[in-house]
Scaffold this motif. Sequence first.
Motif, mmCIF file in Angstrom:
data_model
loop_
_atom_site.group_PDB
_atom_site.id
_atom_site.type_symbol
_atom_site.label_atom_id
_atom_site.label_comp_id
_atom_site.label_asym_id
_atom_site.label_seq_id
_atom_site.Cartn_x
_atom_site.Cartn_y
_atom_site.Cartn_z
ATOM 1 N N GLU A 1 35.563 51.365 40.378
ATOM 2 C CA GLU A 1 35.014 52.344 41.310
ATOM 3 C C GLU A 1 33.628 51.931 41.776
ATOM 4 O OE1 GLU A 1 35.056 56.312 39.705
ATOM 5 O OE2 GLU A 1 37.184 56.185 39.202
ATOM 6 N N ARG A 2 32.814 51.425 40.840
ATOM 7 C CA ARG A 2 31.456 50.979 41.203
ATOM 8 C C ARG A 2 31.507 49.749 42.111
ATOM 9 N NH1 ARG A 2 27.914 50.545 36.000
ATOM 10 N NH2 ARG A 2 26.335 50.103 37.579
ATOM 11 N N LYS B 1 42.091 42.101 35.027
ATOM 12 C CA LYS B 1 42.106 43.489 34.586
ATOM 13 C C LYS B 1 40.666 43.953 34.520
ATOM 14 C CE LYS B 1 46.363 43.608 31.967
ATOM 15 N NZ LYS B 1 47.013 44.075 30.744
ATOM 16 N N ILE B 2 40.407 45.166 35.035
ATOM 17 C CA ILE B 2 39.057 45.700 35.107
ATOM 18 C C ILE B 2 39.105 47.194 34.816
ATOM 19 C CG2 ILE B 2 39.215 46.020 37.599
ATOM 20 C CD1 ILE B 2 36.255 45.229 37.778
ATOM 21 N N ALA B 3 38.098 47.688 34.114
ATOM 22 C CA ALA B 3 38.041 49.111 33.778
ATOM 23 C C ALA B 3 37.969 49.942 35.062
ATOM 24 C CB ALA B 3 36.821 49.393 32.909
ATOM 25 N N GLY C 1 29.582 46.664 53.256
ATOM 26 C CA GLY C 1 30.509 46.387 54.355
ATOM 27 C C GLY C 1 31.363 45.155 54.069
ATOM 28 N N GLN C 2 31.658 44.938 52.800
ATOM 29 C CA GLN C 2 32.440 43.777 52.378
ATOM 30 C C GLN C 2 33.718 44.243 51.689
ATOM 31 O OE1 GLN C 2 31.542 40.460 52.868
ATOM 32 N NE2 GLN C 2 29.959 41.363 54.137
ATOM 33 N N SER C 3 34.606 43.317 51.460
ATOM 34 C CA SER C 3 35.827 43.642 50.722
ATOM 35 C C SER C 3 35.535 43.610 49.227
ATOM 36 C CB SER C 3 36.932 42.637 51.046
ATOM 37 O OG SER C 3 36.589 41.358 50.532
ATOM 38 N N ARG C 4 36.416 44.212 48.476
ATOM 39 C CA ARG C 4 36.319 44.173 47.020
ATOM 40 C C ARG C 4 36.321 42.728 46.529
ATOM 41 N NH1 ARG C 4 41.249 46.896 44.094
ATOM 42 N NH2 ARG C 4 40.168 48.816 44.608
#
Length: 93
Positions: free
Chosen positions: A56-57, A49-51, A66-69
């Motif tokens: 968004e940041r 879980k993340i705010a 150029g990377q994935s989350r």
Amino acid sequence: MAITSKPKPKAVEPIAADNAAAEAFIGGAPDASKAQPTRREAKKLISLKIAPTLLERVDQLAAELGQSRAAVINLAIHRAVERGLEIDGLGKA
């Protein structure tokens, strides 16, 4: 005129030398370490879980790099574990 089926594409097998060269290149990266999982070691799926504002940041940084989350989050965790983590100026944990 006869009706024929579309030919199936031939499967391309990766060349072992290319794989070895790629692994050697990746292993030579400055942030590579022996503790990183090998291709044979399966990664574990976790729930996090993340705010929303932090997410968004993370997404913005991932787009810039150029990377994935997931790659950005993995890198951040790896750096924190390898280099320590400063929490509110109290030093490294």
